[in-house]
Design a protein around this motif. Structure first.
Motif, PDB file in Angstrom:
ATOM      1  N   VAL A 190       0.835  -1.201   0.000  1.00  0.00           N
ATOM      2  CA  VAL A 190       0.000   0.000   0.000  1.00  0.00           C
ATOM      3  C   VAL A 190       0.868   1.248   0.000  1.00  0.00           C
ATOM      4  N   GLY A 208      -4.066   3.901  -3.024  1.00  0.00           N
ATOM      5  CA  GLY A 208      -4.401   2.512  -2.738  1.00  0.00           C
ATOM      6  C   GLY A 208      -3.709   1.588  -3.700  1.00  0.00           C
ATOM      7  N   VAL A 212      -7.921  -2.622  -0.043  1.00  0.00           N
ATOM      8  CA  VAL A 212      -7.833  -1.569   0.959  1.00  0.00           C
ATOM      9  C   VAL A 212      -9.054  -0.673   0.821  1.00  0.00           C
ATOM     10  N   GLU A 236     -10.092   2.846   2.296  1.00  0.00           N
ATOM     11  CA  GLU A 236      -9.601   3.999   3.042  1.00  0.00           C
ATOM     12  C   GLU A 236     -10.768   4.813   3.589  1.00  0.00           C
ATOM     13  N   PRO A 283      -6.954   2.413   7.570  1.00  0.00           N
ATOM     14  CA  PRO A 283      -7.484   1.678   6.425  1.00  0.00           C
ATOM     15  C   PRO A 283      -7.882   0.254   6.778  1.00  0.00           C
ATOM     16  N   ARG A 284      -8.914  -0.229   6.108  1.00  0.00           N
ATOM     17  CA  ARG A 284      -9.308  -1.636   6.188  1.00  0.00           C
ATOM     18  C   ARG A 284      -8.447  -2.407   5.201  1.00  0.00           C
ATOM     19  N   LEU A 285      -7.659  -3.357   5.710  1.00  0.00           N
ATOM     20  CA  LEU A 285      -6.792  -4.173   4.864  1.00  0.00           C
ATOM     21  C   LEU A 285      -7.273  -5.619   4.899  1.00  0.00           C
TER      22      LEU A 285
END
Length: 261
Positions: free
Chosen positions: A44, A51, A110, A112, A217-219
């Motif tokens: 990332v 992204g 990802v 964001e 962020p969601r990963l």
């Protein structure tokens, strides 16, 4: 390079086959998830704030999340997870009735906060060039993903209603606007996932995700498997165009490695 993956329980398999989705707590252990997360953050960061793999920022998909498709081919650790024997065994058991599976695609995702919006409710399969819908996706949380960070939600049993059409083609064409009756089905509860937890959904299961309301962020990492006996239909699809696949023949190509239980 080995990554430890736990076996899905009989109850989890049964739940998946009834509902079209299932949560698998602790699918991958903390040490391996930490290593995967480190790789994900590096990807990332290298790709910049837009992204991983962000292209065509105007598309509806790119407004929902950033992605790095086929990450398993360029990163050996993600590749090792996708090809782990237990992942293949789990996929075969969950799909039921298939003798083996092939890897369709791996992806680093990802979402964001403040940049990506909600992921509209959709099915995965309507775009695919396979002649059968025995396909599923493992969605692995690489960080803790509380529900308000954008974990997936599913319409339980929607996989039993067949092919419902494409979404993400124009604004407002999600599955709920196309098929209002879907709201009669049970919507899965908001899922609070820990790093290493996974959700799994069938390619015909209607699913989506809210926007990320957290500051970080969601990963997540996804790997999709399909029936190894599926035949190529010739439907135009960016991933398969130009590979020399033969219509009405299996996907016997290095891009689609086969895993047997």
């Amino acid at each position: 390079m080995d990554i430890a993956v736990r076996q899905a329980t009989d109850d989890e398999v049964g739940f998946f086959q009834e509902h079209g989705w299932v949560r698998l707590p602790g699918l991958v252990g903390p040490g391996d998830v930490a290593a995967l997360r480190e790789r994900a953050v590096a990807h990332v960061t290298a790709r910049g704030a837009a992204g991983p793999g962000a292209v065509e920022r105007g598309t509806l998909v790119d407004r929902a999340f950033g992605q790095s498709r086929d990450i398993g081919e360029s990163d050996e650790l993600f590749g090792a997870l996708a090809l782990a024997a237990e992942m293949g065994r789990n996929a075969v058991r969950l799909l039921h009735g298939v003798r083996a599976v092939r890897v369709q695609v791996t992806n680093l995702l990802v979402k964001e906060a403040g940049e990506h919006g909600a992921t509209e409710f959709h099915q995965d399969f309507p775009w695919m060039p396979m002649d059968r819908s025995a396909m599923l996706t493992f969605w692995l949380a690489l960080v803790d993903v509380p529900a308000d960070m954008g974990s997936l939600r599913f319409y339980s049993g929607s996989h039993r209603h067949g092919l419902l059409g494409r979404s993400f083609t124009r604004v407002g064409d999600d599955q709920l606007s196309q098929h209002p009756w879907l709201k009669e089905l049970e919507l899965s509860p908001p899922l609070d996932l820990r790093a290493g937890d996974a959700s799994v959904h069938h390619a015909l299961t209607v699913h989506g995700a809210p926007a990320n309301r957290r500051d970080s962020p969601r990963l997540s990492f996804t790997v999709t498997y399909f029936d190894a006996d599926a035949l190529y239909t010739g439907t135009p699809y960016r991933q398969t165009d130009g590979l020399g696949l033969e219509v009405n023949r299996p996907f016997e190509h290095p891009r689609f490695p086969c895993l047997r239980p």
